[in-house]
Motif scaffolding. Sequence first.
Motif, short mmCIF file in Angstrom:
data_model
loop_
_atom_site.label_atom_id
_atom_site.label_comp_id
_atom_site.label_asym_id
_atom_site.label_seq_id
_atom_site.Cartn_x
_atom_site.Cartn_y
_atom_site.Cartn_z
N ASP A 278 -4.09 0.67 10.12
CA ASP A 278 -5.21 1.04 9.25
C ASP A 278 -6.28 -0.04 9.25
O ASP A 278 -7.49 0.26 9.32
CB ASP A 278 -4.71 1.28 7.83
CG ASP A 278 -5.85 1.57 6.87
OD1 ASP A 278 -6.58 2.56 7.09
OD2 ASP A 278 -6.02 0.78 5.91
N LYS A 279 -5.88 -1.30 9.19
CA LYS A 279 -6.84 -2.41 9.21
C LYS A 279 -7.62 -2.42 10.53
O LYS A 279 -8.85 -2.59 10.54
CB LYS A 279 -6.11 -3.73 9.03
CG LYS A 279 -7.03 -4.94 8.94
CD LYS A 279 -6.24 -6.22 8.67
CE LYS A 279 -7.17 -7.43 8.58
NZ LYS A 279 -6.41 -8.67 8.33
N LYS A 280 -6.91 -2.22 11.63
CA LYS A 280 -7.55 -2.19 12.95
C LYS A 280 -8.51 -1.01 13.07
O LYS A 280 -9.68 -1.18 13.48
CB LYS A 280 -6.48 -2.11 14.03
CG LYS A 280 -7.02 -1.87 15.43
CD LYS A 280 -5.89 -1.62 16.42
CE LYS A 280 -6.43 -1.21 17.79
NZ LYS A 280 -5.33 -0.92 18.74
N TYR A 281 -8.05 0.16 12.71
CA TYR A 281 -8.86 1.36 12.88
C TYR A 281 -10.05 1.40 11.93
O TYR A 281 -11.11 1.94 12.26
CB TYR A 281 -8.00 2.61 12.69
CG TYR A 281 -6.99 2.84 13.79
CD1 TYR A 281 -7.24 2.47 15.10
CD2 TYR A 281 -5.74 3.43 13.52
CE1 TYR A 281 -6.32 2.67 16.11
CE2 TYR A 281 -4.81 3.65 14.52
CZ TYR A 281 -5.10 3.27 15.82
OH TYR A 281 -4.19 3.48 16.81
N VAL B 225 3.75 9.63 -2.27
CA VAL B 225 4.56 10.09 -1.14
C VAL B 225 5.56 9.02 -0.75
O VAL B 225 6.78 9.24 -0.77
CB VAL B 225 3.68 10.50 0.05
CG1 VAL B 225 4.54 10.95 1.23
CG2 VAL B 225 2.72 11.62 -0.36
N ARG B 226 5.06 7.84 -0.42
CA ARG B 226 5.96 6.75 0.00
C ARG B 226 5.13 5.48 0.18
O ARG B 226 3.89 5.52 0.18
CB ARG B 226 6.67 7.09 1.31
CG ARG B 226 5.73 7.31 2.49
CD ARG B 226 6.51 7.50 3.79
NE ARG B 226 5.65 7.86 4.89
CZ ARG B 226 4.97 6.99 5.64
NH1 ARG B 226 5.03 5.68 5.37
NH2 ARG B 226 4.21 7.40 6.65
N ASP B 227 5.83 4.36 0.37
CA ASP B 227 5.16 3.11 0.75
C ASP B 227 4.79 3.17 2.24
O ASP B 227 5.54 3.73 3.06
CB ASP B 227 6.08 1.91 0.52
CG ASP B 227 6.29 1.62 -0.95
OD1 ASP B 227 5.32 1.80 -1.72
OD2 ASP B 227 7.41 1.24 -1.33
N LEU B 228 3.67 2.62 2.57
CA LEU B 228 3.28 2.50 3.97
C LEU B 228 4.09 1.39 4.64
O LEU B 228 4.40 0.38 4.00
CB LEU B 228 1.79 2.20 4.11
CG LEU B 228 0.83 3.32 3.71
CD1 LEU B 228 -0.60 2.79 3.70
CD2 LEU B 228 0.93 4.50 4.66
N MET C 105 0.84 -1.20 0.00
CA MET C 105 0.00 0.00 0.00
C MET C 105 0.87 1.25 0.00
O MET C 105 1.96 1.27 0.58
CB MET C 105 -0.93 0.02 1.23
CG MET C 105 -1.97 -1.09 1.22
SD MET C 105 -3.03 -1.03 2.67
CE MET C 105 -3.95 0.46 2.35
N GLN C 106 0.36 2.28 -0.65
CA GLN C 106 1.13 3.50 -0.79
C GLN C 106 0.37 4.69 -0.24
O GLN C 106 -0.87 4.74 -0.29
CB GLN C 106 1.45 3.75 -2.28
CG GLN C 106 2.28 2.65 -2.92
CD GLN C 106 2.45 2.87 -4.40
OE1 GLN C 106 1.65 3.53 -5.04
NE2 GLN C 106 3.52 2.29 -4.97
N LEU C 107 1.11 5.65 0.29
CA LEU C 107 0.55 6.92 0.75
C LEU C 107 0.59 7.89 -0.42
O LEU C 107 1.66 8.16 -0.98
CB LEU C 107 1.36 7.46 1.93
CG LEU C 107 0.87 8.76 2.56
CD1 LEU C 107 -0.52 8.58 3.16
CD2 LEU C 107 1.85 9.23 3.63
#
Length: 239
Positions: free
Chosen positions: A27-30, A16-19, A1-3
Amino acid sequence: MQLVGFSSNGNRVHFVRDLTEEEIAKDKKYTAIFTEARGRFHLFKILSLNYAEWTANINLLLNPQSKNHDSEILQLDRLLLNYLSCAYTIHEHFKTSLRRRFRNTPEKLKAYDDFVGKLCEKSWEFAFLLDFRGYVQHCGLGVGQFNRQATLTSVTLSIGCDAAQLAANSREWKRSKLTGKEGSIELAPIVQEFHHRMLESYGGYAAKLFYPDLFPAAQFYLELTNEVKKHGPDFRMFF
């Protein structure tokens, strides 16, 4: 995944960059927490829609051209009933959810009861409307008094009920301690104060109690958003 940053007009995309693996896990939890919370807290949006209808109708009554007295009272009773029913649904929903989620944590249940009790002590309006909801459901419609005097330059409006009549028809005034000697009670400012308390105090408490992870989640996405905006102030943050 990328930002990634997308410009508000959609004409620019900036990688921007790779997560990191840790960020992907967060992110999955939230996302799961947010999805559940969004469904529950839609009740507050429904309450706000009902409140907006109530206030819009009052503003309409301040128009000197409005003249249908019977229709005006019927509409006020309908909108007030909708609002009170939704408020009661929220109160019962979270109270029931609390008992299910924290049935083995009695201190959480007590803390909730203490919170509602203190809120009633701080705001008589909040306490009254909780009691008044029961009156409207079991004893009679809410608008017991309605007076509207219109001239070419002004409108005088009163929407209320008589405390003596309320006390005579119901004894269920445990939170507000209504005695019947309060005289005429204006409903519009009471509903306004109650609505503010429901959103700011009750809603905030429910969010912290049920979804404490919403707050670090908000901070997590805020930091990523700020990182994206360094590359363009009009960028929106996406994964």
